[in-house]
Design an enzyme around this catalytic site. Structure first.
Site, mmCIF file in Angstrom:
data_model
loop_
_atom_site.group_PDB
_atom_site.id
_atom_site.type_symbol
_atom_site.label_atom_id
_atom_site.label_comp_id
_atom_site.label_asym_id
_atom_site.label_seq_id
_atom_site.Cartn_x
_atom_site.Cartn_y
_atom_site.Cartn_z
ATOM 1 N N GLY A 162 4.393 -62.871 -36.303
ATOM 2 C CA GLY A 162 3.413 -63.829 -35.810
ATOM 3 C C GLY A 162 3.685 -64.474 -34.473
ATOM 4 O O GLY A 162 2.825 -65.189 -33.944
ATOM 5 N N GLU B 36 9.216 -59.601 -39.226
ATOM 6 C CA GLU B 36 8.169 -58.574 -39.137
ATOM 7 C C GLU B 36 7.283 -58.783 -37.919
ATOM 8 O O GLU B 36 6.076 -58.979 -38.049
ATOM 9 C CB GLU B 36 7.264 -58.649 -40.387
ATOM 10 C CG GLU B 36 7.955 -58.542 -41.707
ATOM 11 C CD GLU B 36 7.044 -58.923 -42.876
ATOM 12 O OE1 GLU B 36 5.997 -59.597 -42.664
ATOM 13 O OE2 GLU B 36 7.370 -58.550 -44.005
ATOM 14 N N PRO B 37 7.837 -58.755 -36.719
ATOM 15 C CA PRO B 37 6.975 -58.939 -35.552
ATOM 16 C C PRO B 37 6.142 -57.685 -35.269
ATOM 17 O O PRO B 37 6.633 -56.561 -35.451
ATOM 18 C CB PRO B 37 7.972 -59.182 -34.413
ATOM 19 C CG PRO B 37 9.229 -58.494 -34.845
ATOM 20 C CD PRO B 37 9.246 -58.527 -36.350
ATOM 21 N N GLY B 38 4.913 -57.875 -34.875
ATOM 22 C CA GLY B 38 4.059 -56.763 -34.477
ATOM 23 C C GLY B 38 3.594 -56.956 -33.052
ATOM 24 O O GLY B 38 3.987 -56.261 -32.125
ATOM 25 N N CYS C 111 -24.541 -50.635 -27.632
ATOM 26 C CA CYS C 111 -25.829 -51.319 -27.731
ATOM 27 C C CYS C 111 -25.739 -52.608 -28.527
ATOM 28 O O CYS C 111 -26.339 -52.744 -29.593
ATOM 29 C CB CYS C 111 -26.858 -50.371 -28.317
ATOM 30 S SG CYS C 111 -26.952 -48.886 -27.333
ATOM 31 N N GLU C 112 -24.946 -53.533 -28.059
ATOM 32 C CA GLU C 112 -24.831 -54.867 -28.657
ATOM 33 C C GLU C 112 -24.457 -55.826 -27.548
ATOM 34 O O GLU C 112 -23.602 -55.504 -26.718
ATOM 35 C CB GLU C 112 -23.680 -54.923 -29.677
ATOM 36 C CG GLU C 112 -23.901 -54.080 -30.885
ATOM 37 C CD GLU C 112 -23.178 -54.644 -32.108
ATOM 38 O OE1 GLU C 112 -22.892 -55.850 -32.124
ATOM 39 O OE2 GLU C 112 -22.940 -53.855 -33.012
ATOM 40 N N TYR D 12 -3.116 -54.451 -31.832
ATOM 41 C CA TYR D 12 -4.467 -54.652 -32.381
ATOM 42 C C TYR D 12 -5.537 -54.134 -31.409
ATOM 43 O O TYR D 12 -6.613 -54.705 -31.284
ATOM 44 C CB TYR D 12 -4.672 -56.132 -32.761
ATOM 45 C CG TYR D 12 -3.557 -56.624 -33.668
ATOM 46 C CD1 TYR D 12 -3.482 -56.181 -34.978
ATOM 47 C CD2 TYR D 12 -2.546 -57.461 -33.193
ATOM 48 C CE1 TYR D 12 -2.434 -56.568 -35.808
ATOM 49 C CE2 TYR D 12 -1.494 -57.857 -34.011
ATOM 50 C CZ TYR D 12 -1.450 -57.409 -35.311
ATOM 51 O OH TYR D 12 -0.409 -57.790 -36.129
HETATM 52 C C1 LIG Z 1 0.142 -58.898 -39.452
HETATM 53 C C2 LIG Z 1 1.406 -59.193 -40.126
HETATM 54 C C3 LIG Z 1 2.593 -59.276 -39.403
HETATM 55 C C4 LIG Z 1 2.648 -59.157 -37.893
HETATM 56 O O1 LIG Z 1 2.019 -60.178 -37.238
HETATM 57 P P1 LIG Z 1 2.126 -60.249 -35.630
HETATM 58 O O2 LIG Z 1 1.332 -61.425 -35.266
HETATM 59 O O3 LIG Z 1 1.566 -58.994 -35.100
HETATM 60 O O4 LIG Z 1 3.568 -60.409 -35.306
HETATM 61 C C5 LIG Z 1 3.765 -59.469 -40.100
HETATM 62 N N1 LIG Z 1 3.771 -59.592 -41.459
HETATM 63 C C6 LIG Z 1 2.649 -59.530 -42.182
HETATM 64 C C7 LIG Z 1 2.723 -59.669 -43.645
HETATM 65 C C8 LIG Z 1 1.433 -59.330 -41.548
HETATM 66 O O5 LIG Z 1 0.312 -59.289 -42.273
#
Ligand SMILES: *Cc1c(COP(=O)(O)O)cnc(C)c1O
Length: 421
Positions: free
Chosen positions: A239, A275-277, A346-347, A375
């Site tokens: 997050g 869990e960084p994304g 078309c939106e 994303y």
């Molecule tokens: C989406 C998600 C993440 C990653 O969130 P980011 O904002 O991309 O870092 C980590 N853990 C869980 C359970 C998620 O649903």
């Protein structure tokens, strides 16, 4: 920091000329930088140094196997939220014992798939899921390592669609109910309690909500241990936010986040998992698009691009801001003018930016959406029967297409007309 910089008057991805990629691949396309992915992963890894830890990349942010392989080779585990993501992680070469399974709606089939293929742990989000997990594991003669995702009722102060840690959100079990759920888990066959999980939302730009949530997790760890449970792993979620514009205040650094983790839960002797994304992939990718037309409207000028909301939905879905920059570097001192930057879908929602100040652009000019790595491609669709946008990976002076652009036959032939029609 990223590796998309102007050099000799043009935008480069590492040592790759973006105009060369456009000529080879056509537009629009996503382009990722290996060096940026690597650097971001390493920032987290270093932030947790000195603690037993694993960085499990939340692959829903950008799940191309070439990206997964890049990160896995650095030591990353994966956080998956579906059977499809699990299969993708495996296909990219990630071993089961480095895959964490999150998500509120795991099906029996997905649970079986992960138990058979190997899993680091399930992050359980409800009591019904816990019972099904026990049933499926026991039937297979296996033991499922679990954490329970707790909902700490903390306001992450982010966009409502990506806040997950308030009591009204569908995620996790209320933290006040945790002891009860852990007691049930401990008594179920096929279940091994190993820790606690929490994830409060995405694009957090302030550390205070983390501090609150992790303090609650620390307290809960001590309570659960007193109740006789083994709590040896804390999954603290992802997050951490990224800067979407260079003029904004910068969000906290992974090193500050790591220090916060040490301060709040470091004394517990647990293995730390994060869990960084977004922070790993977001600024490691751009979307490159070409201006089809410059259209003079009533009191405004439109830049009509060949990229659209189906390729990058974040502006339409979250009102997200993306820096949009010309691939040819604007001349010093040139006068900027306002454009509404739109796609061909078309939106009216197919609008990337309104009144955006840009240097004058002509038909055929290339532009890059910055911070589009997370994303972005994963949320793309074929709306308006527009081919799924291709993905390209740069590394040093090389680049490779890592997902091709489907041709029309490939798209159309997925439909089946029944014989009785
Ligand atoms: C989406 C998600 C993440 C990653 O969130 P980011 O904002 O991309 O870092 C980590 N853990 C869980 C359970 C998620 O649903």
């Amino acid at each position: 920091m990223d590796h998309f910089l102007y050099r000799d008057g043009e935008l480069f991805a590492e040592d790759v000329r973006i105009a060369d990629v456009a000529a080879a691949v056509g537009t629009p396309f996503y382009l990722y930088s290996t060096a940026t992915l690597t650097r971001h992963y390493q920032l987290f890894d270093e932030a947790l140094s000195g603690m037993d830890h694993m960085v499990c990349y939340a692959m829903k942010a950008a799940s191309n196997q070439a990206i997964l392989r890049t990160l896995a080779e650095l030591g990353a585990g994966m956080d998956v939220v579906s059977g499809g993501e699990y299969a993708r992680a495996k296909a990219a070469g990630v071993p089961g014992d480095k895959i964490v399974f999150s998500g509120v709606g795991k099906t029996r089939a997905e649970i079986r798939q992960a138990l058979e293929g190997g899993i680091r742990q399930f992050n359980v989000e409800s009591e019904p899921e816990l019972r099904i997990l026990s049933e499926v594991a026991a039937a297979l003669g296996k033991t499922a390592p679990i954490t329970v995702r707790v909902n700490p009722d903390v306001d992450a102060k982010t966009h409502e669609k990506i806040a997950t840690g308030k009591s009204e959100n569908k995620f996790g079990i209320p933290i006040a109910k945790a002891r009860e759920v852990y007691a049930e888990a401990a008594a179920l066959p096929g279940i091994e309690v190993i820790g606690i999980d929490v994830h409060i939302g995405s694009q957090l730009t302030d550390l205070a909500p983390y501090e609150l949530a992790y303090q609650k997790v620390a307290e809960l760890t001590e309570q659960l241990r007193a109740d006789g449970h083994t709590i040896k792993r804390l999954d603290l979620g992802g997050g951490l936010g990224i800067p979407y514009t260079r003029s904004n205040e910068a969000p906290p650094l992974p090193s500050d986040y790591g220090a916060l983790i040490k301060r709040t839960v470091g004394h517990l002797g647990c293995e730390i998992e994060i869990e960084p994304g977004r922070l790993i992939a977001g600024n490691a990718g751009i979307l490159v698009s070409r201006v089809i037309y410059v259209k003079q409207g009533e009191g405004r000028q439109f830049l009509i691009l060949d990229g659209a909301m189906n390729d990058l939905i974040r502006p339409a879905m979250y009102d997200a801001y993306h820096d949009i920059v010309p691939v040819v570097e604007p001349e010093a001192g040139i006068e900027y003018q306002p454009y509404d930057i739109v796609g061909p879908v078309c939106e009216s929602g197919d609008t990337f930016a309104k009144n955006r100040m840009m240097p004058p652009l002509k038909d055929g000019a290339l532009v890059a959406f910055r911070s589009a790595g997370a994303y972005g491609a994963v949320m793309a669709s074929e709306y308006n029967t527009r081919p799924l946008v291709p993905e390209v990976l740069a590394k040093g002076d090389q680049f490779a297409v890592i997902r091709h652009r489907p041709d029309f036959d490939e798209i159309i032939n997925r439909d089946t007309i029944p014989p009785w029609l």
